[in-house]
Design a protein around this motif. Structure first.
Motif, PDB file in Angstrom:
ATOM      1  N   SER A  34       0.840  -1.185   0.000  1.00 28.59           N
ATOM      2  CA  SER A  34       0.000   0.000   0.000  1.00 28.59           C
ATOM      3  C   SER A  34       0.877   1.237   0.000  1.00 28.59           C
ATOM      4  O   SER A  34       1.917   1.281   0.654  1.00 28.59           O
ATOM      5  N   ASP A  35       0.468   2.234  -0.758  1.00 26.71           N
ATOM      6  CA  ASP A  35       1.195   3.510  -0.849  1.00 26.71           C
ATOM      7  C   ASP A  35       2.677   3.318  -1.175  1.00 26.71           C
ATOM      8  O   ASP A  35       3.555   3.913  -0.558  1.00 26.71           O
ATOM      9  N   ASP A  36       2.965   2.449  -2.138  1.00 23.94           N
ATOM     10  CA  ASP A  36       4.331   2.162  -2.596  1.00 23.94           C
ATOM     11  C   ASP A  36       5.225   1.563  -1.520  1.00 23.94           C
ATOM     12  O   ASP A  36       6.452   1.626  -1.606  1.00 23.94           O
ATOM     13  N   ILE A  37       4.632   0.975  -0.486  1.00 17.07           N
ATOM     14  CA  ILE A  37       5.399   0.309   0.577  1.00 17.07           C
ATOM     15  C   ILE A  37       4.932  -1.138   0.666  1.00 17.07           C
ATOM     16  O   ILE A  37       3.746  -1.420   0.780  1.00 17.07           O
ATOM     17  N   TYR A  38       5.907  -2.042   0.615  1.00 17.86           N
ATOM     18  CA  TYR A  38       5.638  -3.464   0.799  1.00 17.86           C
ATOM     19  C   TYR A  38       5.876  -3.782   2.269  1.00 17.86           C
ATOM     20  O   TYR A  38       6.828  -3.293   2.864  1.00 17.86           O
ATOM     21  N   SER A  39       5.028  -4.616   2.832  1.00 15.44           N
ATOM     22  CA  SER A  39       5.247  -4.998   4.221  1.00 15.44           C
ATOM     23  C   SER A  39       4.976  -6.480   4.416  1.00 15.44           C
ATOM     24  O   SER A  39       4.119  -7.065   3.758  1.00 15.44           O
ATOM     25  N   ILE A  40       5.736  -7.062   5.318  1.00 14.31           N
ATOM     26  CA  ILE A  40       5.560  -8.450   5.724  1.00 14.31           C
ATOM     27  C   ILE A  40       5.421  -8.435   7.240  1.00 14.31           C
ATOM     28  O   ILE A  40       6.284  -7.897   7.939  1.00 14.31           O
ATOM     29  N   THR A  41       4.359  -9.010   7.734  1.00 11.81           N
ATOM     30  CA  THR A  41       4.169  -9.144   9.170  1.00 11.81           C
ATOM     31  C   THR A  41       4.409 -10.594   9.527  1.00 11.81           C
ATOM     32  O   THR A  41       3.792 -11.497   8.955  1.00 11.81           O
ATOM     33  N   ILE A  42       5.340 -10.804  10.450  1.00 10.35           N
ATOM     34  CA  ILE A  42       5.700 -12.143  10.912  1.00 10.35           C
ATOM     35  C   ILE A  42       5.062 -12.329  12.278  1.00 10.35           C
ATOM     36  O   ILE A  42       5.265 -11.515  13.181  1.00 10.35           O
ATOM     37  N   TYR A  43       4.313 -13.412  12.445  1.00  9.83           N
ATOM     38  CA  TYR A  43       3.602 -13.670  13.687  1.00  9.83           C
ATOM     39  C   TYR A  43       4.366 -14.656  14.567  1.00  9.83           C
ATOM     40  O   TYR A  43       5.106 -15.507  14.075  1.00  9.83           O
ATOM     41  N   ASP A  44       4.158 -14.533  15.861  1.00 11.45           N
ATOM     42  CA  ASP A  44       4.709 -15.438  16.873  1.00 11.45           C
ATOM     43  C   ASP A  44       6.219 -15.388  16.999  1.00 11.45           C
ATOM     44  O   ASP A  44       6.839 -16.315  17.502  1.00 11.45           O
ATOM     45  N   LEU A  45       6.859 -14.336  16.511  1.00 14.18           N
ATOM     46  CA  LEU A  45       8.287 -14.101  16.725  1.00 14.18           C
ATOM     47  C   LEU A  45       8.446 -12.664  17.202  1.00 14.18           C
ATOM     48  O   LEU A  45       7.882 -11.756  16.604  1.00 14.18           O
ATOM     49  N   ASP A  46       9.227 -12.469  18.254  1.00 16.12           N
ATOM     50  CA  ASP A  46       9.477 -11.098  18.683  1.00 16.12           C
ATOM     51  C   ASP A  46      10.602 -10.513  17.823  1.00 16.12           C
ATOM     52  O   ASP A  46      11.162 -11.195  16.956  1.00 16.12           O
ATOM     53  N   SER A  47      10.937  -9.277  18.057  1.00 13.52           N
ATOM     54  CA  SER A  47      11.936  -8.593  17.227  1.00 13.52           C
ATOM     55  C   SER A  47      13.290  -9.282  17.273  1.00 13.52           C
ATOM     56  O   SER A  47      13.959  -9.421  16.253  1.00 13.52           O
ATOM     57  N   GLU A  48      13.703  -9.738  18.436  1.00 14.69           N
ATOM     58  CA  GLU A  48      15.009 -10.408  18.560  1.00 14.69           C
ATOM     59  C   GLU A  48      15.031 -11.713  17.771  1.00 14.69           C
ATOM     60  O   GLU A  48      15.993 -12.003  17.061  1.00 14.69           O
ATOM     61  N   GLN A  49      13.982 -12.503  17.854  1.00 11.78           N
ATOM     62  CA  GLN A  49      13.911 -13.753  17.104  1.00 11.78           C
ATOM     63  C   GLN A  49      13.867 -13.487  15.599  1.00 11.78           C
ATOM     64  O   GLN A  49      14.483 -14.216  14.824  1.00 11.78           O
ATOM     65  N   THR A  50      13.177 -12.435  15.198  1.00 10.13           N
ATOM     66  CA  THR A  50      13.115 -12.084  13.790  1.00 10.13           C
ATOM     67  C   THR A  50      14.481 -11.655  13.281  1.00 10.13           C
ATOM     68  O   THR A  50      14.900 -12.051  12.185  1.00 10.13           O
ATOM     69  N   ASP A  51      15.201 -10.857  14.066  1.00  3.32           N
ATOM     70  CA  ASP A  51      16.561 -10.441  13.688  1.00  3.32           C
ATOM     71  C   ASP A  51      17.460 -11.654  13.466  1.00  3.32           C
ATOM     72  O   ASP A  51      18.215 -11.719  12.509  1.00  3.32           O
ATOM     73  N   LYS A  52      17.376 -12.635  14.362  1.00  3.16           N
ATOM     74  CA  LYS A  52      18.194 -13.846  14.229  1.00  3.16           C
ATOM     75  C   LYS A  52      17.804 -14.625  12.982  1.00  3.16           C
ATOM     76  O   LYS A  52      18.666 -15.145  12.273  1.00  3.16           O
ATOM     77  N   LEU A  53      16.509 -14.695  12.693  1.00  7.18           N
ATOM     78  CA  LEU A  53      16.029 -15.419  11.513  1.00  7.18           C
ATOM     79  C   LEU A  53      16.543 -14.773  10.237  1.00  7.18           C
ATOM     80  O   LEU A  53      16.969 -15.461   9.308  1.00  7.18           O
ATOM     81  N   LEU A  54      16.538 -13.446  10.184  1.00  3.57           N
ATOM     82  CA  LEU A  54      16.934 -12.741   8.963  1.00  3.57           C
ATOM     83  C   LEU A  54      18.427 -12.495   8.847  1.00  3.57           C
ATOM     84  O   LEU A  54      18.898 -12.083   7.792  1.00  3.57           O
ATOM     85  N   ALA A  55      19.179 -12.758   9.909  1.00  2.00           N
ATOM     86  CA  ALA A  55      20.646 -12.513   9.870  1.00  2.00           C
ATOM     87  C   ALA A  55      21.359 -13.465   8.949  1.00  2.00           C
ATOM     88  O   ALA A  55      20.974 -14.537   8.658  1.00  2.00           O
TER      89      ALA A  55
END
Length: 55
Positions: A34-55
């Motif tokens: 929306s409005d030229d922005i793509y977004s992905i919402t990841i559920y059941d992972l907090d920010s720290e877990q998401t950082d580790k997943l994407l590292a």
């Protein structure tokens, strides 16, 4: 309590790469554009877990 993290980018290429990667990791997610922005919402992972997943 359910946690979620949202990643936003204006790059369609980066969005496609992240979406593909997360599909292979079998995480629960939703995508949006929306409005030229793509977004992905990841559920059941907090920010720290998401950082580790994407590292």
């Amino acid at each position: 309590m359910k946690t979620m993290t949202t990643i936003r980018t204006s790059s369609s290429t980066l969005f496609q790469v992240m979406r593909s990667y997360l599909s292979h990791k079998r995480v629960t997610k939703s995508t949006n554009f929306s409005d030229d922005i793509y977004s992905i919402t990841i559920y059941d992972l907090d920010s720290e877990q998401t950082d580790k997943l994407l590292a």
